[in-house]
Design a protein around this motif. Structure first.
Motif, PDB file in Angstrom:
ATOM      1  N   ILE A 263       0.788  -1.297   0.088  1.00 14.89           N
ATOM      2  CA  ILE A 263       0.035  -0.052  -0.202  1.00 14.89           C
ATOM      3  C   ILE A 263       0.941   1.206   0.120  1.00 14.89           C
ATOM      4  CG2 ILE A 263      -1.579   1.247   1.260  1.00 14.89           C
ATOM      5  CD1 ILE A 263      -2.658  -1.468   2.370  1.00 14.89           C
ATOM      6  N   GLY A 264       2.095   1.250   0.745  1.00 12.76           N
ATOM      7  CA  GLY A 264       2.804   2.150   0.738  1.00 12.76           C
ATOM      8  C   GLY A 264       3.471   2.531  -0.486  1.00 12.76           C
ATOM      9  N   ARG A 265       4.009   1.605  -1.241  1.00 10.92           N
ATOM     10  CA  ARG A 265       4.585   1.928  -2.584  1.00 10.92           C
ATOM     11  C   ARG A 265       3.634   2.474  -3.558  1.00 10.92           C
ATOM     12  NH1 ARG A 265       7.030  -3.006  -0.750  1.00 10.92           N
ATOM     13  NH2 ARG A 265       5.638  -4.246  -1.653  1.00 10.92           N
ATOM     14  N   LEU A 266       2.521   1.659  -3.576  1.00  7.89           N
ATOM     15  CA  LEU A 266       1.357   2.208  -4.354  1.00  7.89           C
ATOM     16  C   LEU A 266       1.062   3.679  -4.106  1.00  7.89           C
ATOM     17  CD1 LEU A 266      -0.721   1.809  -6.583  1.00  7.89           C
ATOM     18  CD2 LEU A 266      -2.126   0.957  -4.973  1.00  7.89           C
ATOM     19  N   ALA A 267       0.822   4.099  -2.770  1.00 10.14           N
ATOM     20  CA  ALA A 267       0.654   5.327  -2.546  1.00 10.14           C
ATOM     21  C   ALA A 267       1.749   6.351  -2.891  1.00 10.14           C
ATOM     22  CB  ALA A 267       0.345   5.477  -0.931  1.00 10.14           C
ATOM     23  N   ARG A 268       2.938   5.881  -2.561  1.00 13.89           N
ATOM     24  CA  ARG A 268       3.765   6.823  -3.108  1.00 13.89           C
ATOM     25  C   ARG A 268       4.083   6.959  -4.647  1.00 13.89           C
ATOM     26  NH1 ARG A 268       9.341   6.394  -4.800  1.00 13.89           N
ATOM     27  NH2 ARG A 268      10.784   7.661  -4.261  1.00 13.89           N
ATOM     28  N   PHE A 269       3.772   5.976  -5.416  1.00 11.08           N
ATOM     29  CA  PHE A 269       3.856   5.781  -6.677  1.00 11.08           C
ATOM     30  C   PHE A 269       2.562   6.708  -7.202  1.00 11.08           C
ATOM     31  CE2 PHE A 269       2.316   4.521 -11.231  1.00 11.08           C
ATOM     32  CZ  PHE A 269       3.588   4.478 -11.656  1.00 11.08           C
ATOM     33  N   ALA A 270       1.413   6.839  -6.570  1.00 13.73           N
ATOM     34  CA  ALA A 270       0.289   7.656  -7.040  1.00 13.73           C
ATOM     35  C   ALA A 270       0.698   9.094  -6.687  1.00 13.73           C
ATOM     36  CB  ALA A 270      -1.033   7.118  -6.212  1.00 13.73           C
ATOM     37  N   GLY A 271       1.308   9.309  -5.646  1.00 14.39           N
ATOM     38  CA  GLY A 271       1.708  10.710  -5.194  1.00 14.39           C
ATOM     39  C   GLY A 271       2.572  11.244  -6.337  1.00 14.39           C
ATOM     40  N   LEU A 272       3.739  10.439  -6.619  1.00 12.75           N
ATOM     41  CA  LEU A 272       4.575  11.109  -7.777  1.00 12.75           C
ATOM     42  C   LEU A 272       3.679  11.222  -8.989  1.00 12.75           C
ATOM     43  CD1 LEU A 272       7.682   8.952  -7.337  1.00 12.75           C
ATOM     44  CD2 LEU A 272       7.715  11.308  -7.538  1.00 12.75           C
ATOM     45  N   ALA A 273       3.061  10.241  -9.588  1.00 10.94           N
ATOM     46  CA  ALA A 273       2.122  10.441 -10.648  1.00 10.94           C
ATOM     47  C   ALA A 273       1.283  11.802 -10.510  1.00 10.94           C
ATOM     48  CB  ALA A 273       1.444   9.480 -10.812  1.00 10.94           C
ATOM     49  N   VAL A 274       0.587  11.841  -9.457  1.00 10.09           N
ATOM     50  CA  VAL A 274      -0.221  13.281  -9.556  1.00 10.09           C
ATOM     51  C   VAL A 274       0.597  14.547  -9.429  1.00 10.09           C
ATOM     52  CG1 VAL A 274      -1.737  14.467  -8.057  1.00 10.09           C
ATOM     53  CG2 VAL A 274      -2.161  12.029  -8.159  1.00 10.09           C
ATOM     54  N   SER A 275       1.911  14.665  -8.766  1.00  8.18           N
ATOM     55  CA  SER A 275       2.523  15.467  -8.490  1.00  8.18           C
ATOM     56  C   SER A 275       3.148  15.977 -10.302  1.00  8.18           C
ATOM     57  CB  SER A 275       3.860  15.364  -7.698  1.00  8.18           C
ATOM     58  OG  SER A 275       4.962  14.733  -8.032  1.00  8.18           O
ATOM     59  N   HIS A 276       3.475  14.914 -11.004  1.00 11.54           N
ATOM     60  CA  HIS A 276       3.883  15.065 -12.231  1.00 11.54           C
ATOM     61  C   HIS A 276       2.577  15.687 -13.200  1.00 11.54           C
ATOM     62  CE1 HIS A 276       8.172  14.470 -11.909  1.00 11.54           C
ATOM     63  NE2 HIS A 276       7.859  13.281 -11.259  1.00 11.54           N
ATOM     64  N   MET A 277       1.460  15.161 -12.813  1.00 12.76           N
ATOM     65  CA  MET A 277       0.232  15.723 -13.630  1.00 12.76           C
ATOM     66  C   MET A 277       0.065  17.054 -13.591  1.00 12.76           C
ATOM     67  SD  MET A 277      -2.314  12.685 -12.868  1.00 12.76           S
ATOM     68  CE  MET A 277      -3.710  13.334 -13.437  1.00 12.76           C
ATOM     69  N   VAL A 278       0.556  17.761 -12.585  1.00  7.60           N
ATOM     70  CA  VAL A 278       0.066  19.246 -12.322  1.00  7.60           C
ATOM     71  C   VAL A 278       1.376  20.017 -12.541  1.00  7.60           C
ATOM     72  CG1 VAL A 278      -1.959  18.488 -10.718  1.00  7.60           C
ATOM     73  CG2 VAL A 278       0.384  18.819  -9.888  1.00  7.60           C
ATOM     74  N   ARG A 279       2.350  19.505 -12.988  1.00  7.69           N
ATOM     75  CA  ARG A 279       3.398  20.432 -12.921  1.00  7.69           C
ATOM     76  C   ARG A 279       3.935  20.323 -14.464  1.00  7.69           C
ATOM     77  NH1 ARG A 279       8.057  18.759  -9.828  1.00  7.69           N
ATOM     78  NH2 ARG A 279       7.000  16.666  -9.764  1.00  7.69           N
ATOM     79  N   PRO A 280       4.435  21.369 -15.303  1.00  9.99           N
ATOM     80  CA  PRO A 280       4.726  21.370 -16.484  1.00  9.99           C
ATOM     81  C   PRO A 280       6.254  20.793 -16.645  1.00  9.99           C
ATOM     82  CG  PRO A 280       5.157  23.740 -15.757  1.00  9.99           C
ATOM     83  CD  PRO A 280       4.355  22.894 -14.682  1.00  9.99           C
TER      84      PRO A 280
END
Lengths: 261, 265
Positions: free
Chosen positions: A22-39
Motif C-alpha cells: 500500500i505504501g509503495r502504491l501510495a508513493r507512486f500515486a503521489g509522484l504521478a499526481v505531482s507530475h500531472m500538475v507540473r509542466p
C-alpha cells in the motif's frame, strides 16, 4: 504447541507485506499526481491516449451497456410482476443504469482492455531498459509515460460512461417497447421524470475515479515489473485484477457517501 | 603489473569513491574507487553478473548506491533530483546492451528523442539532426522512417549509437556494445565508437567482456570481480598484467582464481 506463534508470524508477515505494498502504491500515486500538475505537459500524448482509451473502447462499452440495459428491463418486469409493479420498469432501469451499471460495467470493461495493455506496454519498456534510456535522454518517464495516461483516462471515462448510460437506457427502452408492450412516449417520459441531477453527477464522478484507478493500476504494475516476459505477464494480470477490485471498492465508498443518507 | 589504481593524468571527469551497492544479501559493488580523466576511454571488464551494469546505473542515478560518493566534473551527483539531475544527465549519452530503442517510434524520432523531449527542438530541425547522425553511424536516411523492429541487431546498435551521440554529450557510456553481434559487425561497431568518440572528444566508460572491444576502444582497463576493482591499468599491458584474475579472463581459462557462480546469489 508452536501453532499459535506460527499463525501470528504468518499474520505479521502478511500485514507487513500488505502495508509495504500500500505504501509503495501510495508513493507512486503521489509522484504521478505531482507530475500531472507540473509542466511540461505532453498534450499530444494525452490526446493520443484519449483516442486509445476512449474511442477504441466505445464498441465494447456500448455493447455491454446495450445488453445489460435490455436484460435489466426484462428482469425488473418479471420481478415487478410478482407484486403488480410492472410499471416501475422505466424508473428502476434508468436509476440502475445511471447510478450503478453504466459507470461500473463501463469501468470494468475499460479496465480489462486498458489496464492490461498499459501494464504490458510499460512493463516491456521497463524490462528492455527503454525507461532507463528515456531517463538518460533527459526525459522524466513519469511525465512522458504516466501522467498523460492518467489525465486521458480521468477525462475520457466520464464521456464513455455518458455514452454507456444513454445506450443502456436505450437497451431497456427497446425491450420494454418491442417485447413487453410499453408505450414508447410514456416510457421516455417516466425515464426523464425519475432521473435526477444527483444521479448523473454521481455517475460522472464515479467514472472519473474509475479512470484514475484504471490508469494508475496499469502504469504502476507495468513500471514496477521485473523478471523478463514472465514478469510482464504477472504485471498484466495484477493490473487487471487490482483495477477490478479497486473499482468495486471505490464504487461502494462513493455510493455510501453520496446516497448513504 | 599494476595492482594499485594509477593516478589519472588530468582532472577526473568522473570519480567514484567507496561506492557500494547490495541487493538483499548479495553485495554487487563493494567499495569501488575509480576515476576517469577528461577525454579518456575506460573499459570495465568482468564476468556476467559482476556488477558492471550496476556501476553505470549508479553513476547515471538510475540506482542509488548504499554508500560512497560519485562526482561528475567535481559535483556530487548521488541523490540529485529535478533540474539539478537533468543538468547532469544532459552531459551523458548511453548505448544500452539491447539498444533499448522505443518500439512505438520511428528510427528518426528515436535518435532525436533527447533533442525534442529533453531540449525542446522542433520536429523539422530534429529530423535533420537525426538523419545526419544516422549517416555518421553508416546508416542510409531511408531507415529514418522504419520502426526499430524492422532493423537487424547490428542496425539497432547503430541507431542506439546515433541516439547516444545526437545531443553531443560530454560523457558516453557503452553497455556491452558488441553483445549478440557477429565478429565483423562487432568490429564495425567498435570502429564507429572509436571514431565518433574521437569526433566529440568525449569521456567514455564501456563495460564489456569482449576482449576485441577492449583492445580497440580502451585507453585504460579496470577489472571488476565480486564487486571490487581487482586490477586497473593501461590497455597496452592487458596481456601482460601479472594479475591472475586478468590473465584468466583475457585468456578465457576455466582454471584460475575466478570461480563461476552456477547459481545466482
Amino acid at each position: 504447541m508452536s501453532l499459535i506463534p506460527d499463525v501470528l508470524a504468518v499474520i505479521g508477515r502478511f500485514t507487513i507485506a500488505s502495508l509495504g505494498a500500500i505504501g509503495r502504491l501510495a508513493r507512486f500515486a503521489g509522484l504521478a499526481v505531482s507530475h500531472m500538475v507540473r509542466p511540461p505537459f505532453y498534450l499530444g500524448r494525452v490526446a493520443e491516449q484519449m483516442l486509445h482509451i476512449g474511442y477504441f473502447s466505445l464498441p465494447v462499452v456500448g455493447l455491454t451497456a446495450l445488453f445489460t440495459g435490455a436484460a435489466l428491463a426484462q428482469q425488473i418486469y418479471v420481478g415487478g410482476s410478482r407484486f403488480n409493479a410492472e410499471s416501475a420498469v422505466a424508473a428502476i432501469t434508468v436509476i440502475g443504469i445511471v447510478r450503478e451499471l453504466g459507470p461500473v460495467l463501463g469501468g470494468l470493461m475499460v479496465a480489462g482492455r486498458v489496464s492490461s495493455s498499459m501494464a504490458a506496454e510499460i512493463g516491456t519498456m521497463r524490462v528492455t531498459e527503454q525507461i532507463d534510456a528515456m531517463t538518460t535522454l533527459s526525459t522524466e518517464p513519469f511525465k512522458y509515460l504516466i501522467a498523460p495516461r492518467i489525465w486521458a483516462s480521468v477525462l475520457v471515462l466520464p464521456l464513455l460512461t455518458m455514452v454507456a448510460n444513454i445506450i443502456g437506457v436505450m437497451g431497456g427502452f427497446l425491450i420494454a417497447t418491442e417485447r413487453l408492450g410499453f408505450n414508447p412516449a410514456n416510457y421516455l417520459k417516466v425515464t426523464h421524470q425519475y432521473l435526477e441531477w444527483d444521479d448523473v453527477a454521481s455517475s460522472l464522478v464515479k467514472a472519473a475515479v474509475f479512470g484514475f484507478i484504471i490508469a494508475l493500476m496499469g502504469s504502476y504494475h507495468g513500471y514496477t515489473s521485473s523478471g523478463g516476459a514472465a514478469g510482464v505477464g504477472r504485471a498484466t494480470t495484477n493490473a487487471v485484477v487490482s483495477a477490478f477490485i479497486l473499482i468495486l471498492l471505490a464504487n461502494l465508498i462513493i455510493t455510501v457517501i453520496v446516497f448513504g443518507s | 603489473m599494476s595492482n594499485a589504481p594509477t593516478p589519472a593524468p588530468t582532472p577526473a571527469k568522473i570519480a567514484l569513491t567507496g561506492v557500494s551497492k547490495r541487493f538483499g544479501p548479495k553485495v554487487v559493488l563493494d567499495g569501488i574507487d575509480l576515476s576517469v580523466a577528461r577525454g579518456q576511454s575506460l573499459v570495465v571488464i568482468g564476468g556476467s553478473g559482476s556488477g558492471k551494469s550496476v556501476l553505470l546505473k549508479c553513476v547515471l542515478g538510475l540506482l542509488k548506491p548504499d554508500a560512497g560518493r560519485i562526482q561528475v566534473d567535481g559535483q556530487d551527483v548521488v541523490g540529485l533530483r529535478g533540474d539539478a539531475r537533468r543538468r547532469v544527465l544532459d552531459k551523458f549519452g548511453m548505448l544500452f546492451q539491447g539498444a533499448a530503442l522505443f518500439d512505438s517510434l520511428p528510427v528518426w524520432r528515436n535518435v532525436a528523442f533527447g533533442l525534442m523531449q529533453g531540449h525542446g527542438m522542433k520536429a523539422k530541425e530534429a529530423r535533420e539532426v537525426a538523419i545526419e547522425n544516422l549517416r555518421r553511424v553508416g546508416l542510409n536516411p531511408d531507415v529514418a522512417d522504419l520502426k526499430p523492429a524492422e532493423l537487424s541487431g547490428g542496425m539497432q546498435k547503430r541507431v542506439g549509437l546515433a541516439r547516444a551521440i545526437a545531443a553531443k554529450p560530454e560523457i558516453i557510456f557503452f553497455d556491452e556494445p558488441t553483445t549478440g553481434l557477429d565478429p565483423i559487425m562487432a568490429d564495425v561497431i567498435n570502429h564507429l565508437i572509436v571514431e565518433r568518440v574521437r569526433d566529440l572528444g568525449a569521456t567514455t566508460i564501456t563495460i564489456t567482456h569482449d576482449m576485441s572491444s577492449v583492445r580497440k576502444i580502451a585507453d585504460r582497463v579496470a577489472m571488476l570481480y565480486h564487486g571490487k576493482i581487482v586490477w586497473e591499468g593501461p590497455r597496452a599491458v592487458i596481456d601482460d598484467s601479472g594479475n591472475p584474475y586478468v590473465d584468466q579472463f583475457v585468456h578465457g581459462k576455466a582454471d584460475g582464481p575466478i570461480q563461476m557462480d552456477i547459481k545466482r546469489g
